[in-house]
Design a protein around this motif. Structure first.
Motif, PDB file in Angstrom:
ATOM      1  N   GLU A 231       0.826  -1.207   0.000  1.00  0.00           N
ATOM      2  CA  GLU A 231       0.000   0.000   0.000  1.00  0.00           C
ATOM      3  C   GLU A 231       0.864   1.263   0.000  1.00  0.00           C
ATOM      4  O   GLU A 231       0.476   2.288  -0.587  1.00  0.00           O
ATOM      5  CB  GLU A 231      -0.941  -0.013   1.210  1.00  0.00           C
ATOM      6  N   LEU A 249      -2.070  -6.266  -4.489  1.00  0.00           N
ATOM      7  CA  LEU A 249      -3.184  -6.218  -3.531  1.00  0.00           C
ATOM      8  C   LEU A 249      -4.306  -7.152  -3.956  1.00  0.00           C
ATOM      9  O   LEU A 249      -4.969  -7.767  -3.118  1.00  0.00           O
ATOM     10  CB  LEU A 249      -3.703  -4.773  -3.411  1.00  0.00           C
ATOM     11  N   VAL A 255      -7.299  -4.898   1.504  1.00  0.00           N
ATOM     12  CA  VAL A 255      -6.757  -3.553   1.665  1.00  0.00           C
ATOM     13  C   VAL A 255      -7.226  -3.045   3.020  1.00  0.00           C
ATOM     14  O   VAL A 255      -8.233  -3.519   3.565  1.00  0.00           O
ATOM     15  CB  VAL A 255      -7.233  -2.597   0.549  1.00  0.00           C
TER      16      VAL A 255
END
Length: 347
Positions: A231, A249, A255
């Protein structure tokens, strides 16, 4: 004048015929020599196989382990390679390496310095198959050599990664020119967690192909401990590193907060919209379904296709596509809905 030309042409034809005959004779002799050598190697394999197997499994030494000459050493190499592919126990694997180190170390060292590319490559592949870690210094020397073929460089680095060589992070940071991100990824995926963590710590120093490989590897490993790193790449970089982060991801299927990724569906870059569809599908959150339905109407075929695939990952995905098929005014969206609803039922 004409007679001279005819004579010259006849002489030229005779010379060419003679050269062709010599080449044919050379090829026949070479094939005969190769066949004879192969027969000798096979005979040695029959003799050595039970002796080497007994040594590895039972520790029985034998006077027949005097491996003088190229033929016997080549035969022993082939026997050990076959055994290495089938052995699973640590004790047996250790004895195999001990036997190779005792009897074939010098043989492989000479092969690594051979003038023939095929001989050097064969030695590298065998060193990997045998996990011949005792030859790590020679493999490292090959990896650092300036005048080395691309294939040798890649294979040397693959071996060092498999051996968990502590200097591999610096090698890839400073000695991996001209390696593709795919080749680098293949090397990095062989590393243990401790060595892989060095690439995350030094990510900002890496060149682009290595950056791409590290992000890809973090996603392929599918471990949540890498979520923060991936991230942070998404938040700090643009372009390809950001795309790779979204793909990673998607592999993780998680997330911390979906909000920073929602704007991807409006990006001018179709690849980012496609990655948004991929990410939304991997998360399978019901509130993301309207966004995927919008992306099913995208102007890019690739985005529509990924949106259709992602919708089908939801429990009610097929029903949602049926609604599009029945009600949408967009023929492209209807076609894509029909394609994904019927995927696998034809052909």
């Amino acid at each position: 004048m004409l007679k001279n030309e005819i004579f010259f042409l006849g002489l030229l034809a005779a010379v060419i015929s003679g050269l062709l005959l010599l080449i044919l004779l050379y090829l026949v002799i070479r094939k005969w020599l190769e066949d004879r050598e192969r027969r000798k190697i096979n005979e040695c394999i029959e003799t050595l196989s039970p002796l080497i197997f007994a040594y590895i499994t039972e520790g029985e030494a034998s006077r027949h382990f005097q491996l003088e000459g190229k033929i016997k050493k080549k035969a022993a190499e082939e026997v050990l390679t076959k055994l290495a592919a089938n052995l699973t126990g640590e004790e047996e694997t250790g004895k195999l390496r001990e036997f190779a180190d005792r009897n074939l170390r010098n043989y492989f060292q000479r092969q690594l310095k051979s003038r023939r590319w095929s001989t050097r490559m064969n030695a590298l592949y065998t060193i990997e198959d045998l996990h011949f870690i005792e030859l790590q210094p020679q493999v490292l020397e090959a990896a650092k050599r300036e005048r080395i073929s691309h294939d040798e460089k890649v294979q040397s680095l693959r071996i060092l990664a498999a051996f968990q060589f502590e200097g591999i992070p610096d090698l890839l940071l400073y000695h991996s020119e001209n390696l593709s991100d795919g080749e680098l990824r293949n090397i990095i995926l062989r590393l243990n967690e401790n060595l892989f963590s060095h690439f995350i710590a030094d990510f900002h120093r890496a060149k682009n192909p290595l950056k791409y490989a590290v992000v890809d590897a973090a996603g392929i490993r599918k471990e949540l401990k890498y979520l923060h790193f991936i991230e942070s790449v998404y938040a700090s970089y643009d372009g390809e590193p950001r795309l790779r982060a979204v793909k990673a991801l998607s592999s993780l299927g998680m997330v911390k907060d979906i909000t920073p990724y929602l704007d991807l569906r409006h990006s001018e870059d179709w690849k980012e919209r496609m990655m948004a569809a991929k990410l939304f599908g991997s998360l399978k959150e019901p509130e993301l379904m309207p966004y995927l339905l919008d992306l099913l109407h995208d102007r890019s075929w690739w985005v529509r296709s990924q949106a259709g695939q992602s919708i089908m990952m939801f429990p009610r995905g097929k029903e949602e596509l049926q609604i599009v098929l029945d009600t949408s005014d967009d023929s492209y969206a209807r076609d894509m809905a029909w394609e994904w609803m019927n995927k696998g039922e034809f052909g």
